[in-house]
Design a protein around this motif. Structure first.
Motif, PDB file in Angstrom:
ATOM      1  N   UNK A  48       0.628  -1.347   0.095  1.00 37.35           N
ATOM      2  CA  UNK A  48      -0.057  -0.070  -0.014  1.00 37.35           C
ATOM      3  C   UNK A  48       1.115   1.300  -0.100  1.00 37.35           C
ATOM      4  N   UNK A  49       0.474   2.341  -0.702  1.00 30.41           N
ATOM      5  CA  UNK A  49       1.399   3.535  -0.805  1.00 30.41           C
ATOM      6  C   UNK A  49       1.027   4.379   0.624  1.00 30.41           C
ATOM      7  N   UNK A  50      -0.331   4.079   1.301  1.00 29.51           N
ATOM      8  CA  UNK A  50      -0.333   4.809   2.303  1.00 29.51           C
ATOM      9  C   UNK A  50       0.253   4.192   3.287  1.00 29.51           C
ATOM     10  N   UNK A  51       0.468   2.884   3.678  1.00 32.00           N
ATOM     11  CA  UNK A  51       1.193   2.045   4.617  1.00 32.00           C
ATOM     12  C   UNK A  51       1.803   1.012   4.168  1.00 32.00           C
ATOM     13  N   UNK A  52       3.043   1.064   4.034  1.00 37.44           N
ATOM     14  CA  UNK A  52       3.748  -0.229   3.450  1.00 37.44           C
ATOM     15  C   UNK A  52       3.906  -1.516   3.922  1.00 37.44           C
ATOM     16  N   UNK A  53       3.450  -1.326   5.245  1.00 34.37           N
ATOM     17  CA  UNK A  53       3.457  -2.527   6.203  1.00 34.37           C
ATOM     18  C   UNK A  53       2.106  -3.664   5.724  1.00 34.37           C
ATOM     19  N   UNK A  54       1.276  -2.775   5.396  1.00 34.02           N
ATOM     20  CA  UNK A  54       0.109  -3.690   4.643  1.00 34.02           C
ATOM     21  C   UNK A  54      -0.099  -3.998   3.293  1.00 34.02           C
ATOM     22  N   UNK A  55      -0.712  -5.062   2.832  1.00 36.36           N
ATOM     23  CA  UNK A  55      -0.957  -5.080   1.264  1.00 36.36           C
ATOM     24  C   UNK A  55      -1.993  -4.275   0.872  1.00 36.36           C
ATOM     25  N   UNK A  56      -1.595  -3.910  -0.699  1.00 29.42           N
ATOM     26  CA  UNK A  56      -2.742  -3.014  -1.241  1.00 29.42           C
ATOM     27  C   UNK A  56      -4.226  -3.592  -0.853  1.00 29.42           C
ATOM     28  N   UNK A  57      -5.207  -2.764  -1.118  1.00 25.91           N
ATOM     29  CA  UNK A  57      -6.764  -3.246  -0.526  1.00 25.91           C
ATOM     30  C   UNK A  57      -7.026  -4.309  -1.561  1.00 25.91           C
ATOM     31  N   UNK A  58      -6.895  -4.235  -2.681  1.00 27.63           N
ATOM     32  CA  UNK A  58      -7.153  -5.343  -3.427  1.00 27.63           C
ATOM     33  C   UNK A  58      -6.733  -6.830  -3.033  1.00 27.63           C
ATOM     34  N   UNK A  59      -5.481  -6.739  -2.508  1.00 30.18           N
ATOM     35  CA  UNK A  59      -4.693  -7.925  -2.148  1.00 30.18           C
ATOM     36  C   UNK A  59      -5.399  -8.375  -0.920  1.00 30.18           C
TER      37      UNK A  59
END
Length: 95
Positions: A48-59
């Motif tokens: 995620x560009x907002x929080x690199x520690x979490x996967x993108x929303x679609x993932x």
């Protein structure tokens, strides 16, 4: 290609050990686990560009649905196991 062709050896093994329905469900869990692994590898590159520690929303949505499918299949396998055990155990008659 068909999953029956791709996973023929696994299907034969698990169907022999567990019966057709439970064997196919077991292989389905393996397929879902493989998909989760691939998504997990993909999320390393699609953070995620907002929080690199979490996967993108679609993932996140894909992971949630794959895990949900695994839970449902596991519950069906457990229900089948309980039904089989109940059918195999001698009936206890009340006096």
């Amino acid at each position: 290609m068909s999953v029956f062709y791709d996973r023929q050896a696994e299907l034969e093994k698990y169907e022999f050990m567990m019966g057709e329905a439970r064997g196919r469900l077991a292989v389905t869990l393996d397929v879902l686990t493989d998909a989760l692994i691939l998504v997990g590898q993909h999320r390393v590159y699609c953070a995620s560009t907002r929080n690199p520690a979490v996967p993108a929303l679609d993932l996140q949505a894909v992971l949630m649905n794959l895990n949900g499918a695994k839970e449902l299949i596991s519950s069906v396998m457990e229900r089948l196991r309980l039904e089989r055990e109940a059918a195999e155990s001698p009936a206890v008659e009340a006096e």
